[in-house]
Design a protein around this motif. Structure first.
Motif, PDB file in Angstrom:
ATOM      1  N   UNK A 167       0.839  -1.208   0.000  1.00 41.44           N
ATOM      2  CA  UNK A 167       0.000   0.000   0.000  1.00 41.44           C
ATOM      3  C   UNK A 167       0.871   1.254   0.000  1.00 41.44           C
ATOM      4  N   UNK A 168       1.933   1.227   0.798  1.00 40.85           N
ATOM      5  CA  UNK A 168       2.849   2.375   0.883  1.00 40.85           C
ATOM      6  C   UNK A 168       3.505   2.629  -0.476  1.00 40.85           C
ATOM      7  N   UNK A 169       3.994   1.576  -1.092  1.00 47.20           N
ATOM      8  CA  UNK A 169       4.657   1.730  -2.388  1.00 47.20           C
ATOM      9  C   UNK A 169       3.674   2.209  -3.459  1.00 47.20           C
ATOM     10  N   UNK A 170       2.457   1.686  -3.440  1.00 48.89           N
ATOM     11  CA  UNK A 170       1.418   2.113  -4.402  1.00 48.89           C
ATOM     12  C   UNK A 170       1.098   3.598  -4.203  1.00 48.89           C
ATOM     13  N   UNK A 171       1.021   4.018  -2.958  1.00 49.75           N
ATOM     14  CA  UNK A 171       0.757   5.431  -2.645  1.00 49.75           C
ATOM     15  C   UNK A 171       1.882   6.302  -3.203  1.00 49.75           C
ATOM     16  N   UNK A 172       3.131   5.866  -3.019  1.00 49.08           N
ATOM     17  CA  UNK A 172       4.279   6.593  -3.581  1.00 49.08           C
ATOM     18  C   UNK A 172       4.174   6.662  -5.106  1.00 49.08           C
ATOM     19  N   UNK A 173       3.844   5.533  -5.723  1.00 48.32           N
ATOM     20  CA  UNK A 173       3.711   5.504  -7.184  1.00 48.32           C
ATOM     21  C   UNK A 173       2.679   6.526  -7.652  1.00 48.32           C
ATOM     22  N   UNK A 174       1.539   6.561  -6.982  1.00 48.98           N
ATOM     23  CA  UNK A 174       0.468   7.489  -7.367  1.00 48.98           C
ATOM     24  C   UNK A 174       0.913   8.945  -7.219  1.00 48.98           C
ATOM     25  N   UNK A 175       1.636   9.238  -6.143  1.00 46.70           N
ATOM     26  CA  UNK A 175       2.146  10.596  -5.905  1.00 46.70           C
ATOM     27  C   UNK A 175       3.101  11.016  -7.030  1.00 46.70           C
ATOM     28  N   UNK A 176       4.028  10.132  -7.371  1.00 51.75           N
ATOM     29  CA  UNK A 176       5.007  10.454  -8.412  1.00 51.75           C
ATOM     30  C   UNK A 176       4.337  10.537  -9.787  1.00 51.75           C
ATOM     31  N   UNK A 177       3.378   9.662 -10.051  1.00 48.48           N
ATOM     32  CA  UNK A 177       2.641   9.740 -11.327  1.00 48.48           C
ATOM     33  C   UNK A 177       1.982  11.112 -11.468  1.00 48.48           C
ATOM     34  N   UNK A 178       1.371  11.588 -10.374  1.00 52.33           N
ATOM     35  CA  UNK A 178       0.703  12.886 -10.388  1.00 52.33           C
ATOM     36  C   UNK A 178       1.713  14.011 -10.657  1.00 52.33           C
ATOM     37  N   UNK A 179       2.850  13.974  -9.969  1.00 53.48           N
ATOM     38  CA  UNK A 179       3.878  15.008 -10.162  1.00 53.48           C
ATOM     39  C   UNK A 179       4.426  14.976 -11.591  1.00 53.48           C
ATOM     40  N   UNK A 180       4.644  13.780 -12.127  1.00 61.19           N
ATOM     41  CA  UNK A 180       5.147  13.652 -13.500  1.00 61.19           C
ATOM     42  C   UNK A 180       4.130  14.165 -14.516  1.00 61.19           C
ATOM     43  N   UNK A 181       2.856  13.908 -14.276  1.00 60.91           N
ATOM     44  CA  UNK A 181       1.811  14.420 -15.161  1.00 60.91           C
ATOM     45  C   UNK A 181       1.822  15.950 -15.137  1.00 60.91           C
ATOM     46  N   UNK A 182       1.947  16.522 -13.941  1.00 55.66           N
ATOM     47  CA  UNK A 182       2.030  17.980 -13.837  1.00 55.66           C
ATOM     48  C   UNK A 182       3.226  18.505 -14.629  1.00 55.66           C
ATOM     49  N   UNK A 183       4.381  17.837 -14.491  1.00 55.25           N
ATOM     50  CA  UNK A 183       5.598  18.274 -15.171  1.00 55.25           C
ATOM     51  C   UNK A 183       5.429  18.202 -16.691  1.00 55.25           C
ATOM     52  N   UNK A 184       4.941  17.086 -17.181  1.00 56.55           N
ATOM     53  CA  UNK A 184       4.785  16.897 -18.623  1.00 56.55           C
ATOM     54  C   UNK A 184       3.746  17.858 -19.202  1.00 56.55           C
ATOM     55  N   UNK A 185       2.778  18.235 -18.406  1.00 58.39           N
ATOM     56  CA  UNK A 185       1.738  19.156 -18.883  1.00 58.39           C
ATOM     57  C   UNK A 185       2.166  20.625 -18.859  1.00 58.39           C
ATOM     58  N   UNK A 186       3.369  20.909 -18.338  1.00 55.08           N
ATOM     59  CA  UNK A 186       3.863  22.292 -18.380  1.00 55.08           C
ATOM     60  C   UNK A 186       4.355  22.585 -19.790  1.00 55.08           C
ATOM     61  N   UNK A 187       4.433  23.857 -20.107  1.00 56.50           N
ATOM     62  CA  UNK A 187       4.953  24.263 -21.416  1.00 56.50           C
ATOM     63  C   UNK A 187       6.331  24.874 -21.229  1.00 56.50           C
ATOM     64  N   UNK A 188       6.966  25.191 -22.339  1.00 57.38           N
ATOM     65  CA  UNK A 188       8.298  25.797 -22.279  1.00 57.38           C
ATOM     66  C   UNK A 188       8.274  27.134 -21.526  1.00 57.38           C
TER      67      UNK A 188
END
Length: 151
Positions: free
Chosen positions: A5-26
């Motif tokens: 559960x802890x590892x899955x929670x970490x995965x979800x947190x990082x997925x969210x942060x990566x989505x935010x990063x990829x959705x930024x523009x130059x």
């Protein structure tokens, strides 16, 4: 919280942060380094608790070559992110399309790794490691994560 559960929670947190990063523009040259620093910290801490606590317990419980393969593949994916993709991304100009491309590669690599762990390794772990032991591992991992996040 048990280890999975802890590892899955970490995965979800990082997925969210990566989505935010990829959705930024130059144009987000200021926001990108902040997001990247958060991602790097989360990934580093997550990788460390996996490699120090969860993976050794998984390998010890492993009964088949398939389990050992999952273990070694996971370690190699960590190395690819930490030693190759992340250093290049940190060197890239946050206002560049190069950064955008590298951020997308990081997201894809991490998502692949997390999904593979959740779909394969965690399924095997549930069969190999008792619920009680997963709880104990989770407690150990939570303590270690708190230490590393504070450091």
């Amino acid at each position: 919280m048990n280890a999975l559960e802890l590892l899955k929670q970490d995965h979800d947190e990082v997925r969210d942060l990566l989505t935010q990063l990829v959705n930024t523009t130059e144009q987000a040259a200021k926001k990108r380094p902040e997001l990247l620093a958060k991602i790097e910290k989360e990934l580093h801490v997550h990788t460390q608790i996996e490699e120090e606590i969860f993976y050794p317990a998984f390998l010890k419980a492993a009964k088949k070559k398939e389990d050992e393969r999952l273990y070694h593949e996971a370690l190699e994916e960590h190395r690819a992110v930490e030693d190759q993709v992340m250093p290049d991304l940190k060197k890239a100009d946050p206002g560049s399309t190069e950064f955008s491309g590298q951020a997308k590669v990081l997201k894809e690599l991490v998502e692949h790794h997390a999904s593979e762990e959740e779909d394969e390794m965690f399924e095997h772990a549930r069969k190999l490691i008792s619920e009680n032991e997963l709880e104990k591992l989770g407690e150990k991992m939570e303590e270690r994560k708190a230490q590393l996040m504070a450091g």
